[in-house]
Design a protein around this motif. Sequence first.
Motif, mmCIF file in Angstrom:
data_model
loop_
_atom_site.group_PDB
_atom_site.id
_atom_site.type_symbol
_atom_site.label_atom_id
_atom_site.label_comp_id
_atom_site.label_asym_id
_atom_site.label_seq_id
_atom_site.Cartn_x
_atom_site.Cartn_y
_atom_site.Cartn_z
ATOM 1 N N SER A 129 0.840 -1.204 0.000
ATOM 2 C CA SER A 129 0.000 0.000 0.000
ATOM 3 C C SER A 129 0.873 1.252 0.000
ATOM 4 N N THR A 130 0.280 2.377 -0.357
ATOM 5 C CA THR A 130 1.039 3.626 -0.370
ATOM 6 C C THR A 130 1.504 4.000 1.043
ATOM 7 N N THR A 131 0.712 3.656 2.052
ATOM 8 C CA THR A 131 1.132 3.928 3.433
ATOM 9 C C THR A 131 2.344 3.085 3.804
ATOM 10 N N GLN A 132 2.328 1.800 3.437
ATOM 11 C CA GLN A 132 3.476 0.941 3.715
ATOM 12 C C GLN A 132 4.727 1.447 3.001
ATOM 13 N N LYS A 133 4.567 1.926 1.783
ATOM 14 C CA LYS A 133 5.715 2.449 1.039
ATOM 15 C C LYS A 133 6.231 3.738 1.658
ATOM 16 N N ALA A 134 5.324 4.563 2.164
ATOM 17 C CA ALA A 134 5.739 5.794 2.839
ATOM 18 C C ALA A 134 6.489 5.476 4.129
ATOM 19 N N ILE A 135 6.012 4.490 4.870
ATOM 20 C CA ILE A 135 6.691 4.077 6.098
ATOM 21 C C ILE A 135 8.054 3.479 5.765
ATOM 22 N N ASN A 136 8.119 2.707 4.678
ATOM 23 C CA ASN A 136 9.411 2.158 4.259
ATOM 24 C C ASN A 136 10.408 3.283 3.964
ATOM 25 N N TYR A 137 9.934 4.339 3.299
ATOM 26 C CA TYR A 137 10.813 5.481 3.041
ATOM 27 C C TYR A 137 11.302 6.071 4.357
ATOM 28 N N LEU A 284 9.591 11.839 -3.486
ATOM 29 C CA LEU A 284 9.013 11.925 -4.831
ATOM 30 C C LEU A 284 9.992 11.401 -5.874
ATOM 31 N N VAL A 285 11.263 11.754 -5.732
ATOM 32 C CA VAL A 285 12.291 11.287 -6.680
ATOM 33 C C VAL A 285 12.470 9.780 -6.573
ATOM 34 N N LEU A 286 12.488 9.262 -5.348
ATOM 35 C CA LEU A 286 12.739 7.836 -5.140
ATOM 36 C C LEU A 286 11.551 6.967 -5.537
ATOM 37 N N THR A 287 10.340 7.406 -5.218
ATOM 38 C CA THR A 287 9.159 6.568 -5.446
ATOM 39 C C THR A 287 8.399 6.919 -6.724
ATOM 40 N N ARG A 288 8.629 8.145 -7.239
ATOM 41 C CA ARG A 288 7.919 8.626 -8.427
ATOM 42 C C ARG A 288 6.404 8.595 -8.235
ATOM 43 N N LEU A 290 3.332 10.891 -6.253
ATOM 44 C CA LEU A 290 2.939 12.053 -5.480
ATOM 45 C C LEU A 290 2.258 11.639 -4.180
ATOM 46 N N VAL A 291 1.425 10.606 -4.240
ATOM 47 C CA VAL A 291 0.701 10.141 -3.054
ATOM 48 C C VAL A 291 1.680 9.643 -1.995
ATOM 49 N N ILE A 292 2.640 8.812 -2.416
ATOM 50 C CA ILE A 292 3.619 8.281 -1.458
ATOM 51 C C ILE A 292 4.471 9.407 -0.887
ATOM 52 N N ALA A 293 4.874 10.345 -1.735
ATOM 53 C CA ALA A 293 5.687 11.469 -1.267
ATOM 54 C C ALA A 293 4.940 12.294 -0.236
ATOM 55 N N LEU A 294 3.636 12.514 -0.465
ATOM 56 C CA LEU A 294 2.830 13.266 0.499
ATOM 57 C C LEU A 294 2.711 12.507 1.818
ATOM 58 N N LYS A 295 2.524 11.197 1.751
ATOM 59 C CA LYS A 295 2.420 10.392 2.969
ATOM 60 C C LYS A 295 3.781 10.231 3.653
ATOM 61 N N ALA A 296 4.860 10.339 2.891
ATOM 62 C CA ALA A 296 6.197 10.195 3.469
ATOM 63 C C ALA A 296 6.503 11.303 4.462
ATOM 64 N N VAL A 297 5.879 12.466 4.269
ATOM 65 C CA VAL A 297 6.122 13.589 5.183
ATOM 66 C C VAL A 297 5.616 13.265 6.593
#
Length: 337
Positions: A129-137, A284-288, A290-297
């Motif tokens: 999920s995008t949340t899991q990917k954001a947490i991984n970041y 954003l650069v690593l995951t390409r 926008l959703v993941i980048a926003l959740k990564a914050v």
Amino acid sequence: MSTRPRFSIIVPVYNRPTEVDDLVESLLAQTDRDFELVICEDGSTDPCKAIIDNAVEFRGLNAKYFYKENEGRSIARNYAMERAEGDYFIFFDSDCVIPPDYFATLKRELDSNPLDCFGGPDSAHESFSTTQKAINYAMTSFLTTGGIRGGKVSMEKFTPRTFNMGFSRKVYETVGGFREMFSEDIDMSTRIRQAGFTIGLIRPAYVYHKRRVDFKKFFRQVHVFGMSRITLHLLYPGSMKAVHTLPALAVVIGVALVLLGIFVSPWWLLPLGIYLLAIFISALVLTRSLVIALKAVPASVIQITGYGTGFIKAYVSKILLGRGRDINEEIMMRKGK
């Protein structure tokens, strides 16, 4: 006549049948099957035995399944190691998915550069999920953790973690098993290093790690990580590095900047804004995405504040106030899930 496997995969499980199913599927897809899987069910009320039995009987997986009363993940790992046959013990979490060339890669790397103890990085699978990917970041970025979990740039010597860790039978026979405590993998790696064994990062041997599925659980996890760093400091004086204190320092500075921004001038919030923007751009650069980048914050904020507040809480309680059990008694009593 059965042949002794080179690798024994050790996995403690507590009520995770769906995750175990995904893990088993990834092991069945391995291009090199010179391993056995040893599952230790730690008192689960929702066991995974049927999944293992099916994989063994109908799909040819070399696996053993054990069920014991709930005592904690370290005790479960030790129970499995006592019954394993491989020359190396490989540790995965039940929420890991293993790339198909993992064991072929591991075998090649160990043949060319033998190590007593080793580990690899973790990543996010495209199906997460995008949340899991954001947490991984948040857990792997240099901007948040200093790259200490196997990043290409790191502020600390690499320490294997049990989501992707291995060591030889000789290490086990010399050092013993895991202690029942939080950050037991860091404790084990420290004991292995102190015993004179070689430890290294095998970067191509990575795993996909699902981690927590929501931010609330993620905060609780990293908060405990921060607290356990103080336990490790008390166990191994001198082991704490500058990188371990940075989240706590960031919390103090962050709170100060917010207060100054509210009561003095909004310009005091500028450093925080620049840092969060850097996280967003990096993600954003690593995951390409926008959703993941926003959740990564928010994920990164949770990672830093969770760890930092846990560190501060344990530092005040255990070091400044001297509260709590004797450290060795605490290790023996504490249970992990």
